[in-house]
Design a protein around this motif. Structure first.
Motif, mmCIF file in Angstrom:
data_model
loop_
_atom_site.group_PDB
_atom_site.id
_atom_site.type_symbol
_atom_site.label_atom_id
_atom_site.label_comp_id
_atom_site.label_asym_id
_atom_site.label_seq_id
_atom_site.Cartn_x
_atom_site.Cartn_y
_atom_site.Cartn_z
ATOM 1 N N LEU A 108 0.847 -1.358 0.020
ATOM 2 C CA LEU A 108 0.022 0.029 -0.203
ATOM 3 C C LEU A 108 0.837 1.212 0.074
ATOM 4 N N SER A 109 1.928 1.306 0.967
ATOM 5 C CA SER A 109 2.604 2.420 0.819
ATOM 6 C C SER A 109 3.359 2.681 -0.499
ATOM 7 N N LEU A 137 3.129 12.357 1.027
ATOM 8 C CA LEU A 137 4.370 11.282 0.902
ATOM 9 C C LEU A 137 4.443 10.641 2.240
ATOM 10 N N SER A 138 4.427 11.402 3.238
ATOM 11 C CA SER A 138 4.626 11.331 4.793
ATOM 12 C C SER A 138 3.522 10.289 5.080
ATOM 13 N N HIS A 139 2.376 10.266 4.770
ATOM 14 C CA HIS A 139 1.205 9.607 5.109
ATOM 15 C C HIS A 139 1.607 8.150 4.435
ATOM 16 N N LYS A 140 1.919 8.136 3.224
ATOM 17 C CA LYS A 140 2.236 6.785 2.768
ATOM 18 C C LYS A 140 3.318 6.224 3.263
ATOM 19 N N ARG A 141 4.385 6.690 3.695
ATOM 20 C CA ARG A 141 5.338 6.140 4.427
ATOM 21 C C ARG A 141 4.889 5.545 5.624
ATOM 22 N N ALA A 142 4.114 6.194 6.144
ATOM 23 C CA ALA A 142 3.566 5.719 7.571
ATOM 24 C C ALA A 142 2.746 4.530 7.584
ATOM 25 N N LEU A 143 2.197 4.238 6.459
ATOM 26 C CA LEU A 143 1.491 2.951 6.128
ATOM 27 C C LEU A 143 2.136 1.808 6.153
ATOM 28 N N SER A 144 3.659 1.903 5.892
ATOM 29 C CA SER A 144 4.466 0.719 5.719
ATOM 30 C C SER A 144 4.787 0.345 7.294
ATOM 31 N N VAL A 145 4.777 -0.840 7.288
ATOM 32 C CA VAL A 145 4.862 -1.632 8.771
ATOM 33 C C VAL A 145 5.944 -2.659 8.791
#
Length: 242
Positions: A108-109, A137-145
Motif C-alpha cells: 500500500l505504501s 508522501l509522509s502519510h504513505k510512508r507511515a502506512l508501511s509497517v
C-alpha cells in the motif's frame, strides 16, 4: 443480502500461515521474519510486549483484555474448530496475520495495487486506490509497517454468517499497534491515538516515533468446493486510511 449468524461486536485479518493463509503466495519470494507467537493472557491479566533493537531502546505497550470479550472470542474459536476448520488455531492465525499486515501495508505504501490482487478484496482495492491517490508522501510512508515495529496485536470482531445462497463465511478482524518514524504533521493527526517517544541515549541522537493503530479484517468462505483462502476485506489505518 447476507443473513448474520452468531455475530457480535467487541473491538472490532487471509490466513497467511501454512494451512491458513497460503503464505507462499503472500510473500512472493520475500524473506519471512518469524515473530514469536502471541500468548493469550488469562482473563484478569494484561498483555506486555517490548521491543529492544538497540542497547538503549525499549518500548513497552500494555493492553488490558476485556473479560467478556476474552470469553466470547473463545466461544467463536470453538465454533470455528467444531463446524468449519478443526485445525484452526488463533495463535498461529495471529502470527500469520501480523506477517500479512506487514506485507500488505508495504505494498500500500508503495501504491503497488496490482500486487494486492488475490490478497485483498477487489472492491476494496478500488477504494484504496482512490484514498492513496490523495495521500501526501509522509502519510504513505507511515502506512508501511516492518514486522519488528508491530508492538501489539489482538483479535477484535469475529463473525460467522451465511448469505441468501447458503454460502458460509468466517471473518476475523485484527487490531495492530505499530511504531513509525515517518514525519506526520501534528494538525493532520489530531484526535488519533498517537504517542511520541524519544529513543536513544549515551550520545545517540534521539529518534521520535509514533504509535499508530490499524484494523485489518480477514474473511474466508467455507462453502464446500471453494478454495480455502483468506482475503482481507477491510483496511483502516488511524487518521491515514479511515
Amino acid at each position: 443480502m447476507a443473513l448474520p449468524l452468531l455475530r457480535w461486536n467487541s473491538r472490532r485479518t487471509p490466513a497467511v500461515i501454512s494451512s491458513y493463509f497460503r503464505f507462499d503466495r503472500l510473500v512472493q519470494n520475500q524473506p519471512v521474519t518469524k515473530s514469536a507467537k502471541l500468548k493469550l493472557a488469562p482473563v484478569v491479566a494484561g498483555r506486555y510486549y517490548s521491543s529492544e533493537r538497540r542497547q538503549n531502546e525499549k518500548v513497552v505497550v500494555v493492553g488490558i483484555p476485556n473479560p467478556l470479550v476474552w470469553f466470547r472470542t473463545r466461544v467463536y474459536y470453538f465454533l470455528i474448530r467444531t463446524y468449519f476448520d478443526k485445525e484452526f488455531n488463533i495463535e498461529e492465525f495471529t502470527e500469520g496475520a501480523r506477517q500479512a499486515f506487514s506485507h500488505v501495508s508495504r505494498l500500500l505504501s508503495q501504491c503497488q495495487f496490482d500486487a494486492l490482487e488475490g490478497l485483498v478484496a477487489k472492491d476494496l482495492i478500488g477504494k484504496l486506490k482512490e484514498k492513496c491517490a490523495d495521500l501526501p508522501l509522509s502519510h504513505k510512508r507511515a502506512l508501511s509497517v516492518d514486522p519488528e515495529e508491530i508492538m501489539y496485536t489482538t483479535p477484535g470482531d469475529v463473525g460467522i454468517y451465511y448469505d441468501d445462497n447458503g454460502r458460509k463465511f468466517v471473518s476475523i478482524l485484527m487490531r495492530f499497534w505499530y511504531l513509525t518514524s515517518a514525519h506526520l504533521p501534528e494538525d493532520s493527526m489530531e484526535g488519533a491515538r498517537i504517542f511520541k517517544m524519544a529513543i536513544g541515549g549515551n550520545g545517540e541522537k534521539a529518534e521520535s516515533k509514533r504509535l499508530l493503530t490499524a484494523n485489518y479484517e480477514f474473511q474466508r468462505e467455507f462453502t464446500q468446493g471453494v478454495t480455502p483462502d483468506w482475503t482481507i476485506t477491510r483496511i483502516e489505518h488511524s487518521k491515514l486510511l479511515d
